[in-house]
Design a protein around this motif. Structure first.
Motif, mmCIF file in Angstrom:
data_model
loop_
_atom_site.group_PDB
_atom_site.id
_atom_site.type_symbol
_atom_site.label_atom_id
_atom_site.label_comp_id
_atom_site.label_asym_id
_atom_site.label_seq_id
_atom_site.Cartn_x
_atom_site.Cartn_y
_atom_site.Cartn_z
ATOM 1 N N HIS A 127 0.892 -0.950 0.001
ATOM 2 C CA HIS A 127 0.155 0.276 -0.023
ATOM 3 C C HIS A 127 0.963 1.208 -0.291
ATOM 4 C CE1 HIS A 127 -3.369 2.778 1.050
ATOM 5 N NE2 HIS A 127 -4.292 2.172 1.061
ATOM 6 N N ASN A 128 0.998 2.487 -0.693
ATOM 7 C CA ASN A 128 1.173 3.529 -0.616
ATOM 8 C C ASN A 128 1.234 4.018 0.826
ATOM 9 O OD1 ASN A 128 -1.641 4.608 -1.056
ATOM 10 N ND2 ASN A 128 -0.813 6.655 -2.041
ATOM 11 N N LEU A 129 0.193 3.664 1.683
ATOM 12 C CA LEU A 129 0.507 4.457 2.208
ATOM 13 C C LEU A 129 1.297 2.983 3.829
ATOM 14 C CD1 LEU A 129 -3.091 5.452 3.191
ATOM 15 C CD2 LEU A 129 -0.896 7.427 2.731
ATOM 16 N N ASN A 130 2.127 3.154 4.694
ATOM 17 C CA ASN A 130 3.174 2.415 5.181
ATOM 18 C C ASN A 130 4.059 2.496 6.068
ATOM 19 O OD1 ASN A 130 4.135 -0.429 4.294
ATOM 20 N ND2 ASN A 130 6.145 0.299 3.871
ATOM 21 N N VAL A 131 3.870 0.847 7.034
ATOM 22 C CA VAL A 131 5.028 1.043 7.924
ATOM 23 C C VAL A 131 5.774 0.503 7.685
ATOM 24 C CG1 VAL A 131 3.893 0.257 9.367
ATOM 25 C CG2 VAL A 131 5.529 1.921 10.428
ATOM 26 N N ASN A 132 7.276 0.342 7.918
ATOM 27 C CA ASN A 132 8.274 -0.321 7.675
ATOM 28 C C ASN A 132 8.124 -1.312 8.721
ATOM 29 O OD1 ASN A 132 10.829 -1.640 8.734
ATOM 30 N ND2 ASN A 132 11.486 -1.089 7.027
ATOM 31 N N LEU A 133 7.975 -2.461 8.519
ATOM 32 C CA LEU A 133 7.421 -3.382 9.570
ATOM 33 C C LEU A 133 8.470 -4.101 10.767
ATOM 34 C CD1 LEU A 133 5.888 -6.311 10.029
ATOM 35 C CD2 LEU A 133 7.702 -7.601 8.444
ATOM 36 N N SER A 134 10.033 -3.344 11.762
ATOM 37 C CA SER A 134 10.462 -3.154 11.764
ATOM 38 C C SER A 134 9.973 -2.381 13.066
ATOM 39 C CB SER A 134 12.160 -3.321 11.283
ATOM 40 O OG SER A 134 12.261 -1.566 10.793
ATOM 41 N N GLU A 135 9.333 -1.101 12.107
ATOM 42 C CA GLU A 135 8.949 -0.043 13.294
ATOM 43 C C GLU A 135 8.016 -0.469 14.024
ATOM 44 O OE1 GLU A 135 11.263 2.630 13.562
ATOM 45 O OE2 GLU A 135 12.310 1.418 12.612
ATOM 46 N N HIS A 136 7.354 -1.387 13.435
ATOM 47 C CA HIS A 136 5.217 -1.366 13.475
ATOM 48 C C HIS A 136 6.038 -2.413 14.660
ATOM 49 C CE1 HIS A 136 2.555 -5.044 13.554
ATOM 50 N NE2 HIS A 136 1.871 -3.872 13.432
ATOM 51 N N ASN A 137 7.113 -3.333 14.774
ATOM 52 C CA ASN A 137 7.365 -4.538 16.004
ATOM 53 C C ASN A 137 7.705 -3.909 17.027
ATOM 54 O OD1 ASN A 137 6.165 -6.402 13.454
ATOM 55 N ND2 ASN A 137 8.252 -7.384 13.365
ATOM 56 N N LYS A 138 9.086 -3.001 16.730
ATOM 57 C CA LYS A 138 8.505 -1.970 17.830
ATOM 58 C C LYS A 138 7.693 -1.724 18.500
ATOM 59 C CE LYS A 138 13.231 0.085 15.893
ATOM 60 N NZ LYS A 138 13.623 1.403 15.605
ATOM 61 N N LEU A 139 6.867 -0.894 18.161
ATOM 62 C CA LEU A 139 5.289 -0.446 18.397
ATOM 63 C C LEU A 139 5.062 -1.757 19.223
ATOM 64 C CD1 LEU A 139 3.200 1.713 19.514
ATOM 65 C CD2 LEU A 139 2.060 0.276 16.696
ATOM 66 N N VAL A 140 4.965 -2.535 18.865
ATOM 67 C CA VAL A 140 3.430 -3.973 19.337
ATOM 68 C C VAL A 140 4.868 -5.002 20.849
ATOM 69 C CG1 VAL A 140 2.239 -4.126 17.889
ATOM 70 C CG2 VAL A 140 4.635 -5.086 17.785
ATOM 71 N N ARG A 141 6.130 -4.340 20.446
ATOM 72 C CA ARG A 141 7.325 -5.197 21.554
ATOM 73 C C ARG A 141 6.885 -4.135 22.796
ATOM 74 N NH1 ARG A 141 10.708 -7.040 17.121
ATOM 75 N NH2 ARG A 141 10.325 -8.706 16.213
ATOM 76 N N PHE A 142 6.804 -3.344 22.570
ATOM 77 C CA PHE A 142 6.565 -2.507 23.726
ATOM 78 C C PHE A 142 5.527 -2.152 24.195
ATOM 79 C CE2 PHE A 142 5.093 1.968 25.655
ATOM 80 C CZ PHE A 142 6.054 1.849 26.013
ATOM 81 N N LEU A 143 3.922 -2.807 23.616
ATOM 82 C CA LEU A 143 2.980 -2.898 24.104
ATOM 83 C C LEU A 143 2.853 -3.730 24.434
ATOM 84 C CD1 LEU A 143 0.376 -2.147 20.595
ATOM 85 C CD2 LEU A 143 0.743 -0.621 23.461
ATOM 86 N N LYS A 144 3.317 -4.981 25.061
ATOM 87 C CA LYS A 144 2.940 -6.418 25.181
ATOM 88 C C LYS A 144 4.553 -6.131 26.611
ATOM 89 C CE LYS A 144 2.827 -10.955 25.975
ATOM 90 N NZ LYS A 144 1.802 -11.160 25.986
#
Length: 263
Positions: free
Chosen positions: A221-238
């Motif tokens: 998608h042209n609206l996109n986030v890097n997978l590794s940056e997304h995973n930083k967020l979800v790991r912080f949430l955990k």
């Protein structure tokens, strides 16, 4: 006697403060991770990492989109694992005819829709989703955040079929201040993990509801986030699950309704 009176007063004040806190299971804030358009990267990139952390997300499916039609069984498996499937209409109509909306397909230009047409397409999508996950309780997300046909908010016609609707306004609010017919969110497009984590910290400090809106996660998608940056967020949430309640949007919305009903 004075000591006993002071203790009683403090107990009452603390009890009142506790009673005013929203139902975040004793935590500081609520976070909902929402993903739009039923992309295959959601199945291939997002759901595996959420499952590995035992976190649940909300995936808004537009029934005619390729990633939905090609992967119906995978969406069913995702629902069986506790992820929410939400209604994003059948054909994802958006309002065209203005700068930045040249990509809107004239066939699905919301400005040419009638109320009966959009209502039929929304109800048909609910039928499709029920065939996938067997559920009747549902939330809605406005395609492109567009809500109006002429001077009529089309959600008003179908709101009895939904718990809540997610919009696109960038905001986080306390439960008592939220309009469940247009819940705000933060649309993510290229932000770093640190920037997203800063939003979580803000929600924690203000006892707010924070909704993330993702499209592409590692592409598609042209609206996109890097997978590794997304995973930083979800790991912080955990890592901070003692302070942050992460839940599907429908569960967060239901808690908001409970808070507002007590006012």
């Amino acid at each position: 006697m004075k000591t006993l009176l002071l203790f009683s007063l403090l107990f009452c004040v603390k009890g009142l403060a506790f009673a005013q806190q929203p139902d975040w299971h004793g935590k500081k804030c609520a976070v909902a991770l929402t993903y739009d358009d039923g992309l295959q990267v959601h199945l291939d990139n997002v759901i595996p990492v959420l499952d590995s952390l035992n976190l649940k997300g909300t995936f808004y499916l537009a029934g005619n989109f390729p990633g939905v039609k090609a992967r119906l069984n995978d969406w069913k498996k995702a629902a069986n694992r506790g992820h929410e499937l939400g209604n994003h209409t059948l054909f994802h109509p958006c309002a065209g005819g203005r700068p930045g909306r040249e990509w809107v397909n004239p066939t699905y230009d919301l400005t040419t829709y009638t109320l009966p047409r959009i209502v039929d397409e929304i109800k048909m999508t609910n039928t499709l989703l029920q065939a996938i996950d067997g559920k009747t309780r549902r939330t809605f997300a406005f395609p492109c955040g567009d809500r109006m046909i002429g001077d009529k908010n089309y959600y008003d016609v179908v709101k009895a079929d939904f718990i809540a609707a997610r919009g696109v306004t960038s905001e986080m609010r306390k439960a008592s201040e939220i309009d469940l017919g247009n819940v705000g969110c933060y649309a993510i497009n290229g932000q770093s993990g640190e920037e997203m984590i800063a939003l979580v910290k803000q929600a924690m400090s203000t006892n707010s509801v924070l909704v993330f809106l993702f499209h592409g996660v590692g592409g598609e998608h042209n609206l996109n986030v890097n997978l590794s940056e997304h995973n930083k967020l979800v790991r912080f949430l955990k890592q901070h699950e003692g302070d942050v309640w992460v839940a599907p949007f429908i569960d967060v919305a239901q808690s908001i309704k409970s808070v507002q009903a007590k006012r």
